[in-house]
Enzyme design. Structure first.
Site, PDB file in Angstrom:
ATOM      1  N   GLU A   1      20.975 -80.850 -16.579  1.00 22.20           N
ATOM      2  CA  GLU A   1      21.106 -81.996 -17.482  1.00 22.20           C
ATOM      3  C   GLU A   1      20.759 -81.632 -18.927  1.00 22.20           C
ATOM      4  OE1 GLU A   1      19.212 -86.519 -17.850  1.00 22.20           O
ATOM      5  OE2 GLU A   1      18.338 -85.029 -16.530  1.00 22.20           O
TER       6      GLU A   1
ATOM      7  N   CYS B   1      19.272 -83.506 -21.054  1.00 20.09           N
ATOM      8  CA  CYS B   1      17.889 -83.932 -21.274  1.00 20.09           C
ATOM      9  C   CYS B   1      16.879 -82.927 -20.734  1.00 20.09           C
ATOM     10  CB  CYS B   1      17.627 -85.281 -20.608  1.00 20.09           C
ATOM     11  SG  CYS B   1      18.206 -86.698 -21.555  1.00 20.09           S
TER      12      CYS B   1
ATOM     13  N   CYS C   1      20.757 -91.493 -21.563  1.00 25.20           N
ATOM     14  CA  CYS C   1      19.563 -90.832 -22.102  1.00 25.20           C
ATOM     15  C   CYS C   1      19.917 -89.595 -22.917  1.00 25.20           C
ATOM     16  CB  CYS C   1      18.609 -90.464 -20.969  1.00 25.20           C
ATOM     17  SG  CYS C   1      19.366 -89.471 -19.669  1.00 25.20           S
TER      18      CYS C   1
ATOM     19  N   GLU D   1      17.674 -84.885  -9.467  1.00 27.11           N
ATOM     20  CA  GLU D   1      17.855 -84.107 -10.706  1.00 27.11           C
ATOM     21  C   GLU D   1      16.767 -83.039 -10.782  1.00 27.11           C
ATOM     22  OE1 GLU D   1      18.058 -86.816 -13.997  1.00 27.11           O
ATOM     23  OE2 GLU D   1      19.323 -88.226 -12.922  1.00 27.11           O
TER      24      GLU D   1
END
Length: 268
Positions: A59, A61, A139, A43
């Protein structure tokens, strides 16, 4: 985390590292949506200008973390470039991470999706063609909820006698300068149009500066105070913020109008 340490210690070396990392990320490794992370392996970032549309990670997040980094840099150094990226990520890569009814989510925010490849290709299985109800590693849904519920802390910061306005979002807040509470009410339909209005209320007359961000994409901005046009010279624009320095009274009204023509953006 490093930016937090800089704020606590004033470490010049760490500050320089933060600025170097920021510049590389924002100018060479970030998508037009404010998304970051071009590979699903770790990631992570890869190398400069490697920004594939179909296998990107980007992502939700990661953009939450990007906004947190930008906010901390603004607390160290009020520079428009941090707030511009914060806004870019918020209105594009973050809001795309959740459906309007708040029940489905994107973990990965792609720019290009081939549904059959998402289902059958091992290098594209992380890219979903539609938002998902939940994730085994969930998450992003609570992280996005936390960001939206704390959004108020990203709108303004204060340094000395200056209130910096970083984001244009309808809101009301009470800030304090030299022990005097100042209530700011912001009214806007931004980003659907570029008109932002502020009403200022305080217990006593006060000299201070209201710093309004002129976004990097905006080529023309107009300001009025109590209906009267305000002409600002180059000395009144500091790091991308228009400095309205005056004696303020309770009930004063400020209006900002940002030119927002539709433009086509093309990759370099």
């Amino acid at each position: 985390g490093m930016a937090d340490v800089v704020r606590e210690t004033g470490d010049a070396g760490l500050l320089e590292a933060c600025k170097r990392l920021w510049h590389n990320m924002a100018t060479r490794r970030m998508y037009i949506t404010g998304g970051i992370g071009s590979t699903s392996v770790g990631e992570a970032f890869t190398f400069d200008y490697d920004l594939p549309n179909d296998t990107m990670y980007s992502e939700t997040c990661a953009s939450v973390g990007l906004m947190m980094f930008a906010h901390r840099m603004l607390l160290i150094d009020e520079d428009r470039r941090y707030a511009d990226v914060m806004e870019q990520a918020l209105y594009n890569n973050l809001l795309s991470g959740m459906s309007q009814d708040g029940t489905r989510y994107f973990y990965v925010n792609p720019l290009e999706v081939w549904p059959e490849a998402s289902a059958k290709s091992p290098i594209k299985k992380h890219v979903k063609p539609v938002r998902q109800k939940w994730y085994a590693c969930a998450c992003c849904p609570p992280n996005l909820a936390r960001l939206l519920m704390s959004l108020g802390q990203y709108i303004y910061t204060i340094r000395s006698n200056t209130i910096y306005t970083h984001l244009y979002i309808s809101s009301a807040t009470t800030l304090e300068i030299d022990g005097v509470p100042i209530t700011l009410r912001q009214t806007t339909n931004y980003p659907w149009d570029g008109i932002v209005s502020f009403s200022i209320n305080m217990e006593q007359e006060m000299r201070m500066r209201l710093a309004l961000r002129i976004p990097g994409w905006c080529r023309k901005a107009r300001f009025t105070v109590n209906g009267n046009s305000v002409d600002l010279d180059s000395d009144s624009i500091v790091n991308g913020y228009a400095m309205l320095n005056r004696d303020w009274h309770s009930g004063d009204q400020v209006e900002l109008e940002l030119a927002m023509p539709i433009e086509v953006m093309q990759a370099h």
